[in-house]
Design a protein around this motif. Structure first.
Motif, mmCIF file in Angstrom:
data_model
loop_
_atom_site.group_PDB
_atom_site.id
_atom_site.type_symbol
_atom_site.label_atom_id
_atom_site.label_comp_id
_atom_site.label_asym_id
_atom_site.label_seq_id
_atom_site.Cartn_x
_atom_site.Cartn_y
_atom_site.Cartn_z
ATOM 1 N N TYR A 122 59.751 2.247 11.280
ATOM 2 C CA TYR A 122 58.968 1.308 12.101
ATOM 3 C C TYR A 122 57.665 1.962 12.548
ATOM 4 O O TYR A 122 56.586 1.339 12.468
ATOM 5 N N LEU A 123 57.732 3.193 13.002
ATOM 6 C CA LEU A 123 56.525 3.886 13.456
ATOM 7 C C LEU A 123 55.513 4.019 12.323
ATOM 8 O O LEU A 123 54.309 3.868 12.523
ATOM 9 N N GLN A 124 56.018 4.303 11.115
ATOM 10 C CA GLN A 124 55.117 4.407 9.965
ATOM 11 C C GLN A 124 54.475 3.055 9.641
ATOM 12 O O GLN A 124 53.313 2.987 9.233
ATOM 13 N N SER A 125 55.224 1.967 9.866
ATOM 14 C CA SER A 125 54.709 0.635 9.533
ATOM 15 C C SER A 125 53.589 0.187 10.463
ATOM 16 O O SER A 125 52.801 -0.689 10.106
ATOM 17 N N ILE A 126 53.497 0.763 11.663
ATOM 18 C CA ILE A 126 52.460 0.331 12.612
ATOM 19 C C ILE A 126 51.234 1.244 12.577
ATOM 20 O O ILE A 126 50.313 1.087 13.378
ATOM 21 N N GLY A 127 51.224 2.189 11.634
ATOM 22 C CA GLY A 127 50.044 3.035 11.482
ATOM 23 C C GLY A 127 48.907 2.286 10.823
ATOM 24 O O GLY A 127 49.111 1.352 10.053
ATOM 25 N N ASN A 128 47.692 2.695 11.125
ATOM 26 C CA ASN A 128 46.493 2.085 10.547
ATOM 27 C C ASN A 128 45.613 3.164 9.934
ATOM 28 O O ASN A 128 45.678 4.328 10.321
ATOM 29 N N GLY A 129 44.767 2.756 8.984
ATOM 30 C CA GLY A 129 43.824 3.695 8.390
ATOM 31 C C GLY A 129 43.666 3.452 6.912
ATOM 32 O O GLY A 129 44.618 3.065 6.233
ATOM 33 N N ALA A 130 42.462 3.707 6.401
ATOM 34 C CA ALA A 130 42.167 3.467 4.989
ATOM 35 C C ALA A 130 42.598 4.656 4.129
ATOM 36 O O ALA A 130 43.331 4.506 3.159
ATOM 37 N N THR A 131 42.149 5.866 4.502
ATOM 38 C CA THR A 131 42.469 7.042 3.685
ATOM 39 C C THR A 131 43.871 7.563 3.989
ATOM 40 O O THR A 131 44.600 7.961 3.097
ATOM 41 N N PHE A 132 44.264 7.619 5.252
ATOM 42 C CA PHE A 132 45.631 7.945 5.626
ATOM 43 C C PHE A 132 45.965 7.199 6.910
ATOM 44 O O PHE A 132 45.115 6.929 7.739
ATOM 45 N N LYS A 133 47.236 6.851 7.050
ATOM 46 C CA LYS A 133 47.657 6.080 8.216
ATOM 47 C C LYS A 133 47.805 6.974 9.445
ATOM 48 O O LYS A 133 48.216 8.125 9.348
ATOM 49 N N GLU A 134 47.497 6.400 10.599
ATOM 50 C CA GLU A 134 47.652 7.105 11.872
ATOM 51 C C GLU A 134 48.063 6.094 12.932
ATOM 52 O O GLU A 134 47.628 4.947 12.931
ATOM 53 N N VAL A 135 48.914 6.536 13.843
ATOM 54 C CA VAL A 135 49.292 5.708 14.988
ATOM 55 C C VAL A 135 48.452 6.167 16.175
ATOM 56 O O VAL A 135 48.479 7.342 16.550
ATOM 57 N N SER A 136 47.696 5.259 16.764
ATOM 58 C CA SER A 136 46.800 5.621 17.859
ATOM 59 C C SER A 136 47.568 5.772 19.176
ATOM 60 O O SER A 136 48.712 5.334 19.305
ATOM 61 N N LYS A 137 46.906 6.366 20.143
ATOM 62 C CA LYS A 137 47.501 6.552 21.464
ATOM 63 C C LYS A 137 47.824 5.213 22.107
ATOM 64 O O LYS A 137 48.898 5.024 22.705
ATOM 65 N N SER A 138 46.940 4.249 21.968
ATOM 66 C CA SER A 138 47.165 2.935 22.575
ATOM 67 C C SER A 138 48.342 2.215 21.929
ATOM 68 O O SER A 138 49.132 1.545 22.610
#
Length: 395
Positions: A122-138
């Motif tokens: 689930y945490l991986q699914s909410i990541g964003n980013g074009a080159t690599f995914k990241e989950v932001s602090k917010s």
């Protein structure tokens, strides 16, 4: 049973990490533990007590890193998302984390740890980013977690700890059996670097009935992969002594026909010549059927009058053999061993009858390992079931 759900930001302080400038020597080599996501990937337990690299107090003050108190929960937020650990000493992290400092009167750190481990996909699914995914602090702050009473959180964590301990013991038993394979080899044949039995040296090329690298460039690209067809053997599938089957790729039968000279068959030795370590080998398992090796995944079919596959696989995976091959590695950023250079590697080869004795001894270990693997699967299923029930309030 109904539990209240709360946002992580309401019961934790969410803390980002940072990296001091690598060019400033005075920021590095101090006494402040400083974690990276890679450090979490190698942990034998839920806890992290030390880090390979450390920074100084000046380095800590020079950047936006924060010293986390013990019993914080470190969560990697990129490259990759979802590694989790609990620190036992004050610790800073690099920018690849959104760590969580629980409000101890409301949230138990070990309960939070287990919940995050269970929710990795689930945490991986909410990541964003074009080159690599990241989950932001917010985004991390808004993630909702069930919040049973504190005593119940601790009971759930204790149950999951016991189930995970059983699972880890199975893994340790399998690792011990793997190390026994190399111990038996060294006991029977000695260290290949010193060759105490004075076995004749033969090149890898002399020992091969067939050796081939996979297709390079436009002959085989990821865009050629299909859902089903002929299996493609990639570097991540070649483990140290074992075929790793958790990342699959296939090409069509038609495409395979055009690359058939790269065909790999059950019993062939598969050699990885790029990655960590640069030299590692396993046998192609019988259930895999015919397959195709990718570039840097060498297929080696031994001349059975000189060499048995299990002897060769164990020989290649010994630390001393890997050391012998280090002068074959080329490349600054990603060192690799070319097939041409590997063909010239000279290795001590025991008489065939001695190799047969070694292979017979390995059969017993493999039976034990198979039994442990079945038990490990059972322990893994039990743990996954308990995770699901625990966070649904069904324990």
């Amino acid at each position: 049973m109904s539990w209240t759900s709360v946002a992580l930001g309401d019961v934790c302080e969410v803390v980002s990490g940072a990296t001091p400038k690598s060019s400033v020597d005075s920021y590095w080599g101090g006494d402040v533990a400083w974690a990276t996501p890679a450090d979490l990937s190698r942990l034998p337990s839920a806890y992290i007590s030390d880090t390979p690299r450390k920074i100084t107090q000046a380095g800590l003050k020079s950047c936006a890193a924060t010293l986390l108190p013990p019993n914080s929960v470190l969560l990697s937020s990129r490259a990759p998302i979802g590694h989790v650990a609990i620190n036992t000493v004050p610790m800073a992290t690099n920018q690849g984390f959104k760590s969580l400092v629980p409000e101890t009167s409301r949230l138990d750190a070990k309960f939070l740890y287990h919940w995050l481990v269970a929710k990795r996909e689930y945490l991986q699914s909410i990541g964003n980013g074009a080159t690599f995914k990241e989950v932001s602090k917010s985004v991390v702050s808004r993630v909702e977690i069930p919040l049973p009473p504190l005593d119940e959180q601790r009971q759930i964590a204790a149950i999951l700890d016991k189930a995970d301990s059983l699972r880890q013991k199975r893994k340790q038993a399998i690792a011990l059996l793997d190390s026994l394979t190399q111990s038996i080899f060294l006991e029977m044949f000695g260290d290949p670097a010193t060759n105490p039995n004075r076995y004749p040296l033969k090149s890898v090329a002399e020992l091969a009935q067939r050796i081939s690298d996979g297709p390079f460039g436009s002959n085989l690209k990821s865009s050629h992969y299909v859902e089903n067809g002929v299996r493609v053997i990639r570097l991540q599938n070649i483990g140290v002594g074992a075929f790793v089957d958790n990342d699959t790729a296939f090409i069509s039968e038609e495409h395979f026909d055009s690359l058939k000279r790269h065909e790999c068959l059950p019993g062939d030795v598969l050699i990885g010549t790029l990655g960590d370590p640069n030299l590692r080998a396993c046998q192609q398992p019988p259930w895999l059927g015919r397959a195709l090796n990718k570039a840097d995944c060498l297929q080696f079919r031994p001349n059975l009058r000189l060499l048995l596959p299990k002897y060769f696989v164990t020989l290649l995976n010994l630390k001393s053999t890997v050391s012998l091959a280090q002068n074959l590695v080329l490349g600054q950023t990603r060192g690799r061993i070319s097939m041409g250079r590997l063909r010239g590697l000279m290795l001590p080869i025991a008489p065939l009858r001695e190799q047969e004795r070694f292979t017979d001894r390995l059969r017993y270990l493999e039976k034990l390992k198979k039994a442990h693997l079945l038990e490990e699967d059972g322990a893994g299923d039990l743990f996954a079931s308990l995770q699901q029930r625990a966070f649904a309030g069904e324990l």
